[in-house]
Write a protein that holds these residues in place. Structure first.
Motif, PDB file in Angstrom:
ATOM      1  N   LEU A   1     -11.779  -4.741   2.424  1.00 15.49           N
ATOM      2  CA  LEU A   1     -11.624  -3.801   3.533  1.00 15.49           C
ATOM      3  C   LEU A   1     -10.614  -4.316   4.552  1.00 15.49           C
ATOM      4  O   LEU A   1      -9.777  -3.555   5.063  1.00 15.49           O
ATOM      5  N   ALA A   2     -10.684  -5.608   4.858  1.00 21.44           N
ATOM      6  CA  ALA A   2      -9.753  -6.193   5.826  1.00 21.44           C
ATOM      7  C   ALA A   2      -8.328  -6.164   5.295  1.00 21.44           C
ATOM      8  O   ALA A   2      -7.378  -5.858   6.025  1.00 21.44           O
ATOM      9  N   ARG A   3      -8.156  -6.479   4.025  1.00 17.82           N
ATOM     10  CA  ARG A   3      -6.813  -6.462   3.443  1.00 17.82           C
ATOM     11  C   ARG A   3      -6.284  -5.039   3.293  1.00 17.82           C
ATOM     12  O   ARG A   3      -5.082  -4.794   3.415  1.00 17.82           O
ATOM     13  N   LEU A   4      -7.184  -4.093   3.035  1.00 17.26           N
ATOM     14  CA  LEU A   4      -6.791  -2.687   2.918  1.00 17.26           C
ATOM     15  C   LEU A   4      -6.286  -2.145   4.245  1.00 17.26           C
ATOM     16  O   LEU A   4      -5.405  -1.284   4.279  1.00 17.26           O
ATOM     17  N   GLY A   5      -6.854  -2.647   5.348  1.00 16.83           N
ATOM     18  CA  GLY A   5      -6.414  -2.207   6.669  1.00 16.83           C
ATOM     19  C   GLY A   5      -7.420  -1.368   7.426  1.00 16.83           C
ATOM     20  O   GLY A   5      -7.051  -0.688   8.389  1.00 16.83           O
ATOM     21  N   VAL A   6      -8.691  -1.400   7.009  1.00 14.63           N
ATOM     22  CA  VAL A   6      -9.731  -0.744   7.815  1.00 14.63           C
ATOM     23  C   VAL A   6      -9.819  -1.505   9.138  1.00 14.63           C
ATOM     24  O   VAL A   6     -10.038  -2.710   9.159  1.00 14.63           O
TER      25      VAL A   6
ATOM     26  N   ASN B   1       0.837  -1.206   0.000  1.00 15.47           N
ATOM     27  CA  ASN B   1       0.000   0.000   0.000  1.00 15.47           C
ATOM     28  C   ASN B   1       0.869   1.252   0.000  1.00 15.47           C
ATOM     29  O   ASN B   1       0.386   2.350  -0.288  1.00 15.47           O
ATOM     30  N   GLY B   2       2.154   1.073   0.350  1.00 16.35           N
ATOM     31  CA  GLY B   2       3.016   2.192   0.687  1.00 16.35           C
ATOM     32  C   GLY B   2       3.226   3.227  -0.393  1.00 16.35           C
ATOM     33  O   GLY B   2       3.464   4.393  -0.091  1.00 16.35           O
ATOM     34  N   LYS B   3       3.174   2.840  -1.656  1.00 12.98           N
ATOM     35  CA  LYS B   3       3.360   3.805  -2.734  1.00 12.98           C
ATOM     36  C   LYS B   3       2.062   4.538  -3.076  1.00 12.98           C
ATOM     37  O   LYS B   3       2.064   5.505  -3.824  1.00 12.98           O
ATOM     38  N   THR B   4       0.955   4.038  -2.527  1.00 14.67           N
ATOM     39  CA  THR B   4      -0.351   4.642  -2.775  1.00 14.67           C
ATOM     40  C   THR B   4      -0.858   5.392  -1.550  1.00 14.67           C
ATOM     41  O   THR B   4      -1.448   6.466  -1.669  1.00 14.67           O
TER      42      THR B   4
ATOM     43  N   GLN C   1      -2.075   7.923   6.346  1.00 23.85           N
ATOM     44  CA  GLN C   1      -3.350   7.504   5.758  1.00 23.85           C
ATOM     45  C   GLN C   1      -3.707   6.074   6.165  1.00 23.85           C
ATOM     46  O   GLN C   1      -4.877   5.769   6.422  1.00 23.85           O
ATOM     47  N   GLN C   2      -2.696   5.218   6.255  1.00 26.02           N
ATOM     48  CA  GLN C   2      -2.942   3.853   6.718  1.00 26.02           C
ATOM     49  C   GLN C   2      -3.471   3.866   8.143  1.00 26.02           C
ATOM     50  O   GLN C   2      -4.384   3.099   8.495  1.00 26.02           O
TER      51      GLN C   2
END
Length: 272
Positions: free
Chosen positions: A86-91, A53-56, A61-62
């Protein structure tokens, strides 16, 4: 807390915290994995699971996503993919609502279903899946139908609600309650090769405009059904909308609906 931060920093020399170190931290300091992840992100340390996710997304934001609470109403075709992403995104805090159990006809498209799960409550399968994907996520399950009476309780503390329903009446109820509670609401619907996505903010009447002339509660899905790929596409677009709403970034589908025709691979946008 100082000792915890020191431990986390020492185990993340490159700014990335491995999963094993998160588990060790939880055991050593008597904390939940959710608490450890929150402490890491608050300190500017990125759990290694989010490194792509780090480049986005920035660490800040995380952290904002992790501190967010999102409700997914429906755990079927759309809902299963939405919960997964959502779970993989880190919500960090997810609420799921569904009164239904899995049936054999769900197996062609519902991510959470499999033959062994037939007859099982969908929210129970959702809770188990999210725990496997990302054990740091808080998960609250409501095995009941979403309605005017329980809606405000279910949506308490939520920043965004997501429509994964298959009933026009339930969608209108969800939209009305979100307006009353001043909550953004991401709508999605599917039918065969086709789907639509829209985002309603407080004061808007997006869903009402979309369905005000509808006479059938189940819509066209009852006639055309759904293959495996349509819910995956629409759910992903809904999660992208949720992410933008939570971060206040980009342009959402506010006062407009995006129609997708996957058979002819055409997109159409309609202003509302």
């Amino acid at each position: 807390m100082h000792q915890l931060q020191g431990f986390l920093t020492s185990h993340a020399p490159d700014g990335l915290l491995p999963w094993g170190a998160q588990e060790e931290s939880a055991e050593r300091f008597g904390l939940t994995l959710h608490q450890v992840e929150e402490a890491a992100l608050a300190a500017g340390i990125l759990p290694a699971r989010y490194q792509r996710n780090g480049k986005t997304l920035s660490v800040e934001q995380q952290y904002k996503l992790f501190k967010s609470r999102v409700a997914v109403i429906g755990c079927g075709g759309l809902g299963g993919y939405i919960l997964e992403e959502l779970a993989r995104l880190g919500v960090g805090d997810i609420v799921a609502v569904d009164f239904d159990v899995f049936e054999e006809h769900n197996l062609n498209r519902q991510l959470l279903s499999c033959p062994d799960e037939i007859g099982r409550l969908k929210v129970d399968a959702a809770a188990e899946r999210v725990a496997k994907i990302n054990p740091a996520v808080k998960f609250t399950a409501f095995s009941e139908a979403f309605a005017t009476e329980n809606g405000p309780v279910i949506l308490e503390g939520v920043q965004v609600a997501v429509d994964a329903l298959d009933s026009v009446g339930a969608r209108l109820t969800l939209a009305d309650i979100c307006n009353e509670l001043k909550l953004p609401f991401v709508h999605g619907a599917i039918c065969g090769w086709y789907g639509q996505v829209a985002t309603q903010y407080p004061g808007d009447a997006v869903v009402e405009k979309l369905y005000r002339s509808c006479t059938e509660d189940k819509g066209m899905e009852k006639i055309y059904g759904n293959p495996s790929f349509t819910p995956a596409v629409i759910a992903s677009l809904q999660v992208a909308e949720v992410c933008k709403v939570l971060l206040g970034q980009g342009e959402t589908l506010r006062r407009r609906v995006l129609y997708l025709n996957l058979l002819d691979m055409e997109l159409e946008e309609l202003q509302l």
